[in-house]
Design a protein around this motif. Sequence first.
Motif, PDB file in Angstrom:
ATOM      1  N   ASP A  70     -45.115 -30.692 -28.056  1.00  0.00           N
ATOM      2  CA  ASP A  70     -44.455 -29.384 -28.137  1.00  0.00           C
ATOM      3  C   ASP A  70     -44.592 -28.633 -26.813  1.00  0.00           C
ATOM      4  O   ASP A  70     -43.653 -27.964 -26.360  1.00  0.00           O
ATOM      5  CB  ASP A  70     -45.063 -28.548 -29.267  1.00  0.00           C
TER       6      ASP A  70
ATOM      7  N   ARG B 108     -41.958 -29.946 -24.462  1.00  0.00           N
ATOM      8  CA  ARG B 108     -40.603 -29.473 -24.802  1.00  0.00           C
ATOM      9  C   ARG B 108     -40.398 -28.030 -24.358  1.00  0.00           C
ATOM     10  O   ARG B 108     -39.335 -27.668 -23.835  1.00  0.00           O
ATOM     11  CB  ARG B 108     -40.370 -29.578 -26.311  1.00  0.00           C
ATOM     12  N   ILE B 109     -41.406 -27.207 -24.565  1.00  0.00           N
ATOM     13  CA  ILE B 109     -41.291 -25.799 -24.162  1.00  0.00           C
ATOM     14  C   ILE B 109     -41.224 -25.699 -22.643  1.00  0.00           C
ATOM     15  O   ILE B 109     -40.413 -24.938 -22.100  1.00  0.00           O
ATOM     16  CB  ILE B 109     -42.494 -24.999 -24.708  1.00  0.00           C
TER      17      ILE B 109
ATOM     18  N   ALA C 290     -37.725 -26.352 -21.249  1.00  0.00           N
ATOM     19  CA  ALA C 290     -36.608 -25.553 -21.764  1.00  0.00           C
ATOM     20  C   ALA C 290     -35.785 -24.982 -20.603  1.00  0.00           C
ATOM     21  O   ALA C 290     -36.326 -24.681 -19.534  1.00  0.00           O
ATOM     22  CB  ALA C 290     -37.143 -24.412 -22.631  1.00  0.00           C
TER      23      ALA C 290
ATOM     24  N   ASP D 170     -35.110 -19.538 -23.826  1.00  0.00           N
ATOM     25  CA  ASP D 170     -35.065 -20.806 -24.565  1.00  0.00           C
ATOM     26  C   ASP D 170     -36.479 -21.304 -24.852  1.00  0.00           C
ATOM     27  O   ASP D 170     -36.765 -21.829 -25.943  1.00  0.00           O
ATOM     28  CB  ASP D 170     -34.292 -21.863 -23.766  1.00  0.00           C
TER      29      ASP D 170
ATOM     30  N   VAL E 209     -38.012 -22.113 -28.591  1.00  0.00           N
ATOM     31  CA  VAL E 209     -38.677 -23.357 -28.984  1.00  0.00           C
ATOM     32  C   VAL E 209     -40.122 -23.074 -29.370  1.00  0.00           C
ATOM     33  O   VAL E 209     -40.628 -23.523 -30.409  1.00  0.00           O
ATOM     34  CB  VAL E 209     -38.619 -24.393 -27.844  1.00  0.00           C
TER      35      VAL E 209
END
Length: 368
Positions: free
Chosen positions: A265, A268-269, A272, A277, A281
């Motif tokens: 996670d 992914r952040i 962004a 965004d 997330v």
Amino acid sequence: MVGGERIDGVWCHIWRRTDFSGEYYVNDLVLYADGTVVCDGATDLPGLKRLLDVGRLALTPPDAPVKVDERSKWESPWGEPRTPESFLLEVADRVEELNGRPAAARRCWDAAGRYAREPSEANRELLRAAYLAVPQHLRLFVLGDMDRLDRPLRILLTDVGAHVDGDGPLVTPEMHESELEYFRRQAEAIATAEQRRAALHADDPVTAARPTVTSHQTVYPRGRPAEPGLFVLRNDFPAPIAYDGETYASVLHGYWALSAADTADRARIREAPSGRDAQEVGSGVVRRDGWTGLRLAVMAGLLRAKFTQHPELGAVLLGTEDARISYTGFSDSPFWLDARDDRGRNWVGRLLELVRSELALTQEPQRA
């Protein structure tokens, strides 16, 4: 807020007449430092007088019984009734207070102190004028003395050989001198308290701070301006930050990535497309243990890294000098924002002021 500047205000209850039935109901009257009055729409002090004159607003409901105090004026512990005229004086007085200027009560105290130091007839007349300038319904408590009320003033303003208020004691020269001594003692006590306050607050600036700088959340649908100005203070401003072994595209990328419990996670952040965004997330992932207690330190670290690693951004922050920074918006928690209700903690604004002070310290010439 007007043009990014906070206009302070006060409020009270007032009776307002309805348009349809003509009945009165309690409403809020709000007064601002610039003289704006908001109740039946927005108006000013002359407009408030007109609303009172025509009965659109009232201080009490028209059918309220009138309370009669049968005691003598000297013995009565109750002030004079509030009238539309005295209420308008009070409203004008509050505008003075909101703007940091001495109101009628302060001017009355100053006149009493001047008369006590130099008991001339001219100073006595100045005291009389200052006392009568206090709104009538507030005069009884103008000295803030709940035991003696305003009686020291009323004695001093009564000629020797006359009865105070017509039904009070007969004034003697000794009574005048006793009340002058009362004000001398009060002046000494005030001077002592001010000296102590000055000593305790010796590190306060001697000049007024700059007006508050408000950092607004802004959307640029056609792209950001070439000169971003104060937008660089925003947490979503794109500025790569090296922090805790990783590089983040903005403060928001770093904050939300470091809040996540799962490594995937976090990645992914971090990747962004924009700060907002990253927030979108990050808001949906599992938070790391103890995040509530850690988030303030993480935000402080990220802001410190942003403005030290990008000197041009630090220069913009330093350019706000000693102004209070109000950080507003609609996407972040009230914990971070200068919100209107009690939940608004303005922690981003406060941390920006801290980092600004740290930057100023690093630029101070080294002492020998």
